[in-house]
Design an enzyme around this catalytic site. Structure first.
Site, PDB file in Angstrom:
ATOM      1  CE  LYS A 265       4.800   7.303  -2.410  1.00  9.90           C
ATOM      2  NZ  LYS A 265       4.107   7.813  -1.207  1.00  9.90           N
TER       3      LYS A 265
ATOM      4  CE  LYS B 218      -3.861   2.275   0.367  1.00 11.89           C
ATOM      5  NZ  LYS B 218      -3.472   2.973  -0.901  1.00 11.89           N
TER       6      LYS B 218
ATOM      7  CG  ASP C   6       3.526  10.883  -3.104  1.00  8.69           C
ATOM      8  OD1 ASP C   6       3.434  10.654  -1.892  1.00  8.69           O
ATOM      9  OD2 ASP C   6       4.508  11.490  -3.580  1.00  8.69           O
TER      10      ASP C   6
ATOM     11  CB  SER D  60      -5.433   5.010   2.026  1.00 13.29           C
ATOM     12  OG  SER D  60      -5.264   6.064   1.114  1.00 13.29           O
TER      13      SER D  60
ATOM     14  CE  LYS E 174       4.176   7.563   5.430  1.00 19.11           C
ATOM     15  NZ  LYS E 174       3.903   8.364   4.206  1.00 19.11           N
TER      16      LYS E 174
HETATM   17  P1  NDP Z   1       0.932  17.748  -4.530  1.00 18.72           P
HETATM   18  O1  NDP Z   1       1.347  17.307  -5.885  1.00 18.72           O
HETATM   19  O2  NDP Z   1      -0.495  18.005  -4.239  1.00 18.72           O
HETATM   20  O3  NDP Z   1       1.752  19.061  -4.124  1.00 18.72           O
HETATM   21  C1  NDP Z   1       3.138  19.066  -4.116  1.00 18.72           C
HETATM   22  C2  NDP Z   1       3.608  20.431  -3.708  1.00 18.72           C
HETATM   23  O4  NDP Z   1       5.008  20.395  -3.438  1.00 18.72           O
HETATM   24  C3  NDP Z   1       3.440  21.486  -4.796  1.00 18.72           C
HETATM   25  O5  NDP Z   1       3.237  22.725  -4.205  1.00 18.72           O
HETATM   26  C4  NDP Z   1       4.766  21.430  -5.520  1.00 18.72           C
HETATM   27  O6  NDP Z   1       5.116  22.604  -6.220  1.00 18.72           O
HETATM   28  C5  NDP Z   1       5.713  21.200  -4.367  1.00 18.72           C
HETATM   29  N1  NDP Z   1       6.888  20.476  -4.849  1.00 18.72           N
HETATM   30  C6  NDP Z   1       6.925  19.231  -5.362  1.00 18.72           C
HETATM   31  N2  NDP Z   1       8.166  18.907  -5.736  1.00 18.72           N
HETATM   32  C7  NDP Z   1       8.906  19.977  -5.443  1.00 18.72           C
HETATM   33  C8  NDP Z   1      10.277  20.247  -5.585  1.00 18.72           C
HETATM   34  N3  NDP Z   1      11.118  19.342  -6.095  1.00 18.72           N
HETATM   35  N4  NDP Z   1      10.722  21.463  -5.154  1.00 18.72           N
HETATM   36  C9  NDP Z   1       9.870  22.373  -4.627  1.00 18.72           C
HETATM   37  N5  NDP Z   1       8.551  22.173  -4.476  1.00 18.72           N
HETATM   38  C10 NDP Z   1       8.097  20.990  -4.873  1.00 18.72           C
HETATM   39  O7  NDP Z   1       1.534  16.655  -3.532  1.00 18.72           O
HETATM   40  P2  NDP Z   1       1.080  16.306  -2.042  1.00 18.72           P
HETATM   41  O8  NDP Z   1       0.644  17.520  -1.328  1.00 18.72           O
HETATM   42  O9  NDP Z   1       0.185  15.137  -2.119  1.00 18.72           O
HETATM   43  O10 NDP Z   1       2.462  15.779  -1.424  1.00 18.72           O
HETATM   44  C11 NDP Z   1       3.361  16.632  -0.709  1.00 18.72           C
HETATM   45  C12 NDP Z   1       4.275  15.783   0.149  1.00 18.72           C
HETATM   46  O11 NDP Z   1       3.488  15.028   1.088  1.00 18.72           O
HETATM   47  C13 NDP Z   1       5.109  14.732  -0.593  1.00 18.72           C
HETATM   48  O12 NDP Z   1       6.339  14.567   0.088  1.00 18.72           O
HETATM   49  C14 NDP Z   1       4.289  13.459  -0.441  1.00 18.72           C
HETATM   50  O13 NDP Z   1       5.097  12.306  -0.572  1.00 18.72           O
HETATM   51  C15 NDP Z   1       3.785  13.630   0.977  1.00 18.72           C
HETATM   52  N6  NDP Z   1       2.596  12.853   1.343  1.00 18.72           N
HETATM   53  C16 NDP Z   1       1.429  12.951   0.640  1.00 18.72           C
HETATM   54  C17 NDP Z   1       0.315  12.245   1.039  1.00 18.72           C
HETATM   55  C18 NDP Z   1      -1.001  12.392   0.364  1.00 18.72           C
HETATM   56  O14 NDP Z   1      -1.975  11.833   0.874  1.00 18.72           O
HETATM   57  N7  NDP Z   1      -1.119  13.130  -0.718  1.00 18.72           N
HETATM   58  C19 NDP Z   1       0.368  11.327   2.191  1.00 18.72           C
HETATM   59  C20 NDP Z   1       1.604  11.354   2.914  1.00 18.72           C
HETATM   60  C21 NDP Z   1       2.676  12.084   2.470  1.00 18.72           C
HETATM   61  P3  NDP Z   1       5.127  22.602  -7.829  1.00 18.72           P
HETATM   62  O15 NDP Z   1       3.688  22.602  -8.224  1.00 18.72           O
HETATM   63  O16 NDP Z   1       5.861  23.844  -8.208  1.00 18.72           O
HETATM   64  O17 NDP Z   1       5.862  21.360  -8.265  1.00 18.72           O
HETATM   65  O1  2IT Z   2       3.148   8.872   1.383  1.00 18.13           O
HETATM   66  C1  2IT Z   2       1.985   8.466   1.594  1.00 18.13           C
HETATM   67  O2  2IT Z   2       1.659   7.958   2.682  1.00 18.13           O
HETATM   68  C2  2IT Z   2       0.978   8.639   0.544  1.00 18.13           C
HETATM   69  N1  2IT Z   2       1.283   9.216  -0.488  1.00 18.13           N
HETATM   70  C3  2IT Z   2      -0.404   8.086   0.728  1.00 18.13           C
HETATM   71  C4  2IT Z   2      -0.426   6.614   0.456  1.00 18.13           C
HETATM   72  C5  2IT Z   2      -1.790   5.968   0.444  1.00 18.13           C
HETATM   73  O3  2IT Z   2      -1.811   4.788   0.091  1.00 18.13           O
HETATM   74  O4  2IT Z   2      -2.792   6.594   0.775  1.00 18.13           O
END
Ligand code: NDP
Ligand code: 2IT
Length: 457
Positions: A136, A100, A176, A389, A124
């Site tokens: 992943k 997952k 993600d 999830s 996690k």
């Molecule tokens: P989104 O795609 O919704 O947003 C990503 C954000 O981070 C954007 O603002 C993007 O800016 C910025 N970003 C991405 N890559 C870079 C980079 N290399 N340098 C600077 N800014 C960057 O992603 P999420 O909000 O879903 O994910 C954000 C973080 O949270 C990640 O680390 C992800 O692994 C983690 N995460 C997400 C989960 C989820 O449920 N979505 C769960 C747990 C963890 P830009 O548009 O300019 O690229």
């Molecule tokens: O990093 C993370 O935990 C996620 N992007 C969410 C994974 C999930 O299966 O909901």
């Protein structure tokens, strides 16, 4: 000396030898080696007096993915050109449940990044208390600047290979970076079409086709619930606290929203172009505007400064120089380095909670811990996303849909229970909590127990 007589020096020696092996076997994969280092540095002292873990090579096996699938993703752009990307699914560890974890679409994606994410995900998911293994996947595809139809054709081609490797009891991907509700919809539609089955093979689905309420909000809200728990531990509250947040995607905007709901002040958001600062604290109206900007119009965060008088845009910069009480990095890996950490410590930041995965370089983590800053590691702080999830999987299997308030309560109590696990395994003298150690050990124990039960597999 530990109980069995293994000295701290010997433990350090075993750890160094282990890391030498990990580096040799994964040369060039710096992010993966970094993630293993962070976990193993806290697990070696824990298992010093538990020889069974050494004899059964538990940590060696945990640092080797069960399977990596790498595949070609051909698609055609709007001008009729054939384009080729690389896709992956890293099926890291299925000891406690089906693989997952999310799918990431970003040009920086490579095997090292997906291995680090899959490795972290294993611990996690264990922390959530739900039966989910770690995985992943993703692609080096860049969704930025692509039309809706190009994104759809890419997603369909991606699933045309991925579908044979996933299943509701085998592997359940989610979103993600670069993969949100729109992409999940395209991928679920293609899976359903190829297999003629309507089953929960992805989470983060739309509410009309099996998605769970609260999943969109879960990661950001959960992160701030965790911050709330960390603050309660030291008899403090979110109310009145100023908070630095990076990113402006799913996690960042919902973290900002929950800070606001709890009476705190979200001061910043960012994207790869720079950060915005609002010294009054962002309002709900501004956060909603930014959600629409990012999710629907797919614009840049700089546009918020053109729209709102009290917002300033700092081009090419990250928010870590702004004075605040709390920092919640919510964009991507290694976005906080040792220097940023030193600046935050000098400016009086008292708590750092990683909402992104591994946003702090090891030098930054060490600096925070040494300075006595309360440090919440990603695998605990952002576990609410995969936690909900897991609840989506349960609802899909039972063909039911829980209501929002029920799910909000479940998320909140899941974050409390993860916090309690960190306290159980990370409490130090004087009631101070080492969350890094607590989260790693608590996540490790359950996976290790299951692996021990299975023998040599
Ligand atoms: P989104 O795609 O919704 O947003 C990503 C954000 O981070 C954007 O603002 C993007 O800016 C910025 N970003 C991405 N890559 C870079 C980079 N290399 N340098 C600077 N800014 C960057 O992603 P999420 O909000 O879903 O994910 C954000 C973080 O949270 C990640 O680390 C992800 O692994 C983690 N995460 C997400 C989960 C989820 O449920 N979505 C769960 C747990 C963890 P830009 O548009 O300019 O690229
Ligand atoms: O990093 C993370 O935990 C996620 N992007 C969410 C994974 C999930 O299966 O909901």
């Amino acid at each position: 000396m530990s109980k069995s007589g293994v000295s701290a020096t010997k433990t350090k020696e075993y750890f160094n030898r282990y890391m030498e092996g990990v580096e040799k076997r994964n040369s060039g994969e710096s992010e993966f080696v970094q993630a293993v280092y962070e976990v193993a540095s806290t697990i070696f002292p824990y298992i010093a007096d538990k020889p069974i873990y050494h004899e059964m090579q538990i940590l060696e096996r945990m640092a080797e993915p069960e399977r990596i699938i790498s595949f070609r993703v051909p698609w055609s752009d709007d001008d009729g050109n054939i384009r080729t990307n690389r896709g992956w699914r890293v099926q890291f560890n299925s000891a406690i449940g089906p693989y997952k974890g999310g799918l990431r679409f970003h040009p920086s994606v490579n095997q090292s990044i997906l291995k680090f994410l899959g490795f972290e995900q294993t611990f996690k998911n264990s922390l959530t208390g739900l039966p989910m293994g770690g995985g992943k996947g993703g692609s080096n595809f860049n969704p930025k600047g692509k039309s809706e139809l190009e994104v759809m054709r890419f997603c369909q081609s991606f699933v045309t290979e991925l579908y044979r490797h996933v299943g509701p009891d085998t592997d359940v991907p989610a979103g993600d970076i670069g993969v949100g509700g729109r992409e999940i919809g395209f991928m679920f539609g293609q899976y359903k079409r190829i297999t003629n089955q309507f089953v929960g093979i992805l989470t983060g689905k739309g509410l009309s086709f099996g998605g769970s309420k609260m999943r969109t909000e879960a990661t950001g809200y959960g992160a701030i619930f965790f911050v709330q728990n960390m603050l309660q531990q030291i008899k403090e509250d979110v109310e009145g606290k100023t908070v630095l947040i990076s990113g402006s995607g799913n996690v960042a905007t919902h973290a900002a929203e929950k800070v606001l709901q709890l009476g705190g002040k979200p001061l910043t958001l960012s994207d790869s172009g720079g950060f915005i600062e609002c010294s009054d604290g962002l309002t709900q109206e501004q956060i909603d505007w930014i959600k629409e900007l990012k999710d629907v119009r797919r614009g840049r965060i700089s546009e918020a400064a053109d729209e709102f008088k009290n917002i300033v845009f700092h081009e090419g910069k990250r928010p870590w120089g702004v004075t605040a009480d709390i920092a919640v990095p919510s964009a991507t890996q290694n976005e906080v380095n040792g220097e940023d950490a030193a600046t935050m410590i000098k400016n009086g930041v008292k708590l750092v909670a990683e909402a992104a995965n591994m946003p702090c370089e090891q030098a930054a983590v060490d600096a925070f811990v040494d300075a006595g800053v309360s440090f919440g590691p990603a695998k605990a702080v952002n576990a609410g996303g995969v936690g909900v999830s897991g609840l989506e999987m349960s609802q899909n299997s039972a063909r039911i849909a829980w209501d929002e308030s029920q799910l909000a309560d479940m998320l909140q109590s899941m974050m409390k229970s993860i916090h309690d696990s960190c306290v159980e395994y990370g409490e130090e003298s004087g009631g101070k909590v080492n969350y890094l150690q607590g989260a790693n050990v608590a996540g490790f124990v359950k996976v290790a127990e299951a692996m021990l039960s299975y023998g040599h597999v």
